[in-house]
Design an enzyme around this catalytic site. Structure first.
Site: not given
Ligand code: G3P
Length: 215
Positions: A83
């Site tokens: 990533k």
């Molecule tokens: O893995 C990246 C993403 O899904 C993060 O989610 O909830 O931290 O915005 P959030």
């Protein structure tokens, strides 16, 4: 639509695998930090639990640092996808890594043109963050639709991972707009399976059976 599990917690991943719901896993530095422990050991365990792609994110912010880290991460297992954050340095790293055959997932995508640049650099996956856009009062899902349209116009084969999913509605909308993948936190996955009418139905069936046959 493929379901990835958005977590670095091995118990949550095991649970999703046993439901047949883990086509892959995505992690990020916050999710890894939440688990504590040694990151390489955690990633090794995760890659042994799922056959599909496991995204592991670099910490470096400069191109050379990202490339070095990515090479190390890619050696952990064949199903690692690196990533890379959506920055100019990140794009340069993606270009080099794609020439080396290392698969990348460009993350923190908030505009369709960022996704277009990521795929042109050689990304295999792009991750638009729908929940974080919704948090700002800007609807996130149209971004996924626009990226899908652009990829279709030019026959780009990168897959769209709908990320930052907060609710079952996000998963439904991702499926309706035809996203390739939704990466889902374990808490949301549990909600998808639930419906009060299902529970009520089971209760009724059990009560009727027991009236006649006992326990
Ligand atoms: O893995 C990246 C993403 O899904 C993060 O989610 O909830 O931290 O915005 P959030």
């Amino acid at each position: 639509m493929k379901f990835f599990i958005d977590t670095a917690n091995v118990d949550e991943i095991r649970d999703a695998v046993s439901m047949g719901m883990a086509d892959g896993v995505t992690t990020n530095p916050s999710l890894m930090a939440r688990e504590g422990g040694e990151p390489v050991a955690i990633l090794k365990e995760i890659t042994s639990l799922v056959a599909g792609p496991v995204s592991a994110e670099v910490i470096s912010l400069d191109t050379e640092g990202m490339i070095q880290e990515a090479r190390g991460l890619a050696m952990i297992a064949d199903n690692i996808v690196v990533k890379i954050p959506m920055t100019v340095d990140g794009l340069k790293a993606v270009r080099v890594l794609s020439m080396e055959g290392i698969r990348t997932n460009v993350t923190l995508i908030f505009s369709p043109l960022q996704a277009l640049m990521a795929v042109k650099a050689g990304a295999n996956y792009v991750s638009p963050f729908v929940g974080r856009l919704d948090d700002l009062g800007q609807e996130g899902m149209p971004l996924v639709e626009q990226i899908g349209q652009i990829f279709m116009n030019y026959e780009f084969h990168a897959e769209i991972i709908v990320a930052s999913i907060r609710t079952p509605m996000h998963v439904l909308d991702a499926a309706l707009v035809g996203a390739h993948i939704a990466t889902i936190p374990h808490s949301v996955l549990a909600k998808l399976a639930y419906h009060p009418m299902t529970d009520k139905g089971i209760e009724g069936f059990m009560a009727d059976w027991q009236r006649v046959h006992g326990n």
